[in-house]
Scaffold this motif. Sequence first.
Motif, PDB file in Angstrom:
ATOM      1  N   SER A 173      23.543  80.021 -45.608  1.00 20.17           N
ATOM      2  CA  SER A 173      23.393  79.330 -44.750  1.00 20.17           C
ATOM      3  C   SER A 173      25.283  78.225 -44.348  1.00 20.17           C
ATOM      4  N   HIS A 174      25.429  78.079 -44.857  1.00 14.99           N
ATOM      5  CA  HIS A 174      26.371  76.920 -44.824  1.00 14.99           C
ATOM      6  C   HIS A 174      27.720  77.452 -45.070  1.00 14.99           C
ATOM      7  N   ALA A 175      27.956  78.798 -45.560  1.00 19.38           N
ATOM      8  CA  ALA A 175      29.023  79.463 -46.213  1.00 19.38           C
ATOM      9  C   ALA A 175      29.847  79.838 -44.755  1.00 19.38           C
ATOM     10  N   LEU A 176      31.266  79.453 -44.738  1.00 16.31           N
ATOM     11  CA  LEU A 176      32.025  79.526 -43.739  1.00 16.31           C
ATOM     12  C   LEU A 176      32.382  81.077 -43.645  1.00 16.31           C
ATOM     13  N   PHE A 177      32.475  81.663 -44.630  1.00 20.37           N
ATOM     14  CA  PHE A 177      32.437  83.784 -44.529  1.00 20.37           C
ATOM     15  C   PHE A 177      31.098  83.852 -43.684  1.00 20.37           C
ATOM     16  N   TYR A 178      30.127  82.925 -43.953  1.00 21.23           N
ATOM     17  CA  TYR A 178      29.118  84.742 -43.240  1.00 21.23           C
ATOM     18  C   TYR A 178      28.671  83.802 -42.093  1.00 21.23           C
ATOM     19  N   LEU A 179      29.110  82.779 -42.313  1.00 19.95           N
ATOM     20  CA  LEU A 179      29.019  82.215 -40.213  1.00 19.95           C
ATOM     21  C   LEU A 179      30.339  82.563 -39.126  1.00 19.95           C
ATOM     22  N   THR A 180      31.256  83.057 -39.800  1.00 24.84           N
ATOM     23  CA  THR A 180      32.263  83.556 -39.193  1.00 24.84           C
ATOM     24  C   THR A 180      31.676  84.955 -38.732  1.00 24.84           C
ATOM     25  N   LEU A 181      30.689  85.692 -39.762  1.00 23.90           N
ATOM     26  CA  LEU A 181      30.398  86.967 -39.136  1.00 23.90           C
ATOM     27  C   LEU A 181      28.728  86.886 -38.973  1.00 23.90           C
ATOM     28  N   ALA A 182      28.118  85.746 -38.612  1.00 23.04           N
ATOM     29  CA  ALA A 182      27.084  85.954 -37.729  1.00 23.04           C
ATOM     30  C   ALA A 182      27.310  85.455 -36.548  1.00 23.04           C
ATOM     31  N   ALA A 183      28.655  84.774 -36.597  1.00 22.72           N
ATOM     32  CA  ALA A 183      29.295  84.239 -35.398  1.00 22.72           C
ATOM     33  C   ALA A 183      29.180  85.445 -33.771  1.00 22.72           C
ATOM     34  N   PRO A 184      29.432  86.249 -33.845  1.00 25.08           N
ATOM     35  CA  PRO A 184      29.918  87.586 -33.312  1.00 25.08           C
ATOM     36  C   PRO A 184      28.055  87.305 -32.556  1.00 25.08           C
ATOM     37  N   ASP A 194      28.938  68.211 -43.321  1.00 24.19           N
ATOM     38  CA  ASP A 194      27.941  67.857 -44.128  1.00 24.19           C
ATOM     39  C   ASP A 194      29.017  68.012 -45.518  1.00 24.19           C
ATOM     40  N   THR A 195      29.814  68.410 -45.599  1.00 26.02           N
ATOM     41  CA  THR A 195      31.273  68.554 -46.605  1.00 26.02           C
ATOM     42  C   THR A 195      31.939  66.640 -46.832  1.00 26.02           C
ATOM     43  N   MET A 196      31.302  65.886 -45.765  1.00 29.32           N
ATOM     44  CA  MET A 196      32.135  64.991 -46.184  1.00 29.32           C
ATOM     45  C   MET A 196      31.088  63.865 -46.648  1.00 29.32           C
ATOM     46  N   THR A 197      29.317  64.863 -46.774  1.00 30.58           N
ATOM     47  CA  THR A 197      28.550  63.706 -47.174  1.00 30.58           C
ATOM     48  C   THR A 197      28.932  63.581 -49.503  1.00 30.58           C
ATOM     49  N   ILE A 198      27.859  63.467 -50.435  1.00 36.38           N
ATOM     50  CA  ILE A 198      28.610  63.585 -51.111  1.00 36.38           C
ATOM     51  C   ILE A 198      27.659  64.474 -51.787  1.00 36.38           C
ATOM     52  N   TYR A 199      26.353  65.301 -51.300  1.00 30.94           N
ATOM     53  CA  TYR A 199      25.330  66.254 -52.188  1.00 30.94           C
ATOM     54  C   TYR A 199      25.789  67.531 -52.091  1.00 30.94           C
ATOM     55  N   GLY A 200      26.305  67.966 -51.200  1.00 27.80           N
ATOM     56  CA  GLY A 200      26.847  69.420 -52.264  1.00 27.80           C
ATOM     57  C   GLY A 200      27.085  70.379 -51.341  1.00 27.80           C
ATOM     58  N   THR A 201      27.839  71.478 -50.752  1.00 24.62           N
ATOM     59  CA  THR A 201      27.746  72.653 -49.318  1.00 24.62           C
ATOM     60  C   THR A 201      28.677  73.238 -50.011  1.00 24.62           C
ATOM     61  N   GLN A 202      27.746  74.510 -50.463  1.00 23.91           N
ATOM     62  CA  GLN A 202      28.923  75.335 -50.983  1.00 23.91           C
ATOM     63  C   GLN A 202      29.841  76.120 -49.740  1.00 23.91           C
ATOM     64  N   LEU A 203      30.492  76.083 -49.851  1.00 22.05           N
ATOM     65  CA  LEU A 203      30.999  76.104 -48.437  1.00 22.05           C
ATOM     66  C   LEU A 203      31.789  77.933 -48.968  1.00 22.05           C
ATOM     67  N   ALA A 204      32.446  78.440 -50.179  1.00 18.03           N
ATOM     68  CA  ALA A 204      33.277  79.162 -49.852  1.00 18.03           C
ATOM     69  C   ALA A 204      32.663  80.477 -50.719  1.00 18.03           C
ATOM     70  N   LEU A 205      31.357  79.888 -50.493  1.00 21.14           N
ATOM     71  CA  LEU A 205      30.629  81.316 -50.638  1.00 21.14           C
ATOM     72  C   LEU A 205      31.361  82.465 -49.715  1.00 21.14           C
ATOM     73  N   PRO A 206      30.972  84.058 -50.332  1.00 20.29           N
ATOM     74  CA  PRO A 206      30.312  84.244 -51.899  1.00 20.29           C
ATOM     75  C   PRO A 206      31.873  84.497 -53.006  1.00 20.29           C
ATOM     76  N   PHE A 207      32.916  83.885 -52.566  1.00 15.07           N
ATOM     77  CA  PHE A 207      34.418  83.504 -53.109  1.00 15.07           C
ATOM     78  C   PHE A 207      33.732  82.648 -54.398  1.00 15.07           C
ATOM     79  N   SER A 208      33.324  81.892 -54.177  1.00 19.15           N
ATOM     80  CA  SER A 208      33.105  80.430 -55.051  1.00 19.15           C
ATOM     81  C   SER A 208      31.292  80.004 -55.170  1.00 19.15           C
ATOM     82  N   ASP A 209      31.100  79.344 -55.539  1.00 22.67           N
ATOM     83  CA  ASP A 209      29.597  78.021 -55.599  1.00 22.67           C
ATOM     84  C   ASP A 209      30.095  76.932 -55.972  1.00 22.67           C
ATOM     85  N   TYR A 210      31.425  76.186 -55.560  1.00 22.34           N
ATOM     86  CA  TYR A 210      31.489  75.125 -55.488  1.00 22.34           C
ATOM     87  C   TYR A 210      31.076  74.221 -55.451  1.00 22.34           C
TER      88      TYR A 210
END
Length: 345
Positions: free
Chosen positions: A60-71, A105-121
Amino acid sequence: MDSLSQVALGAAVGVAVMGRKTALWKAAVMGAVVGTLPDLDVLINHGDPIRDMTLHRTESHALFYLTLAAPLIAWITAKLAREMDLFKHWWLAVWLVLITHPLLDTMTIYGTQLALPFSDYPFGIGSVFVIDPLYTLPLLLGTGVALARKQLAGLRWNTLGLAISSAYLMWGLAMQFYVGTLADKSLTAQGISAQQRLVTAAPFNSVLWRVVAITPSGYAEGFYSLLDDDRNIQFIEYPRGEHIYNLVRSNWEVNRIAWFSKGYFKMEEKNGVLSIADLRMGVEPYYSFTFDIATRTRDEHGERILFTRPKQPMPDIQGADTLHWFQQRFLGDTDQSLVEFLKGN
């Protein structure tokens, strides 16, 4: 960030993009609602608290999936607003609101997996605390004044709020870097060999900073306030429970926390209960994410470690004393650690 900050950011971005094309209240409501959508993943129960923690801020926080959901979300928004002729503009607004949510969210320390599905970092910078009024208030005031004034004048106030809040984030990054340079010098001066170290904003502000360094024998914790007279950071070293980790490192839950925390974790045993804590969020001896994961038992067959379903105990944080310590440390009035402060009270 907290939900109020995401609502405020979403509304401000919505007004900034759509304010000249539709009613300000429509843009603000759209932004506020869409800005909260990624955090609805907290409603998903993954079966245990460790999975709930580490699977938050994923798809729900991955840029790729959010881009797909935007339209689709933009089409629904335009339909509800009865402005299908503005679909392309709503699409841009929705997309910007969606992606600024995880970027913040990435500015906080928690951990946001922005790059899914390409990376789960799990990306996490730590230059702002998850709740910081100095970030949120300019957004709320800017958008609030915008809604109360005429279109053009209101847009200026909204832009001002966005500019101030963004500048505050830049300030946090600069101060984090500055404190990091002081931390490196202080660690060297105290003869502490740091294998890795992080600097994070303390609760609700960007004046007091917490430093954690992983060492060969454990970890070291120190604090620095921008109001301190001395630029030398005093570190206190603690054990990490490496011997416990070596016994249970094959366990999935233990490995999951070790990975998610990027190595900033400790293990303890109390009354036969083995626990693991994420060192990035909290302060010694209290950590926001501590989990009981196993018990050590002895019977006629010898000593055994029995893994249990992870449990997150409620810590006795002695709130009033802890808050008092944070206030003193913020003002630069004490070099005591929280552990020492609590012992003396």
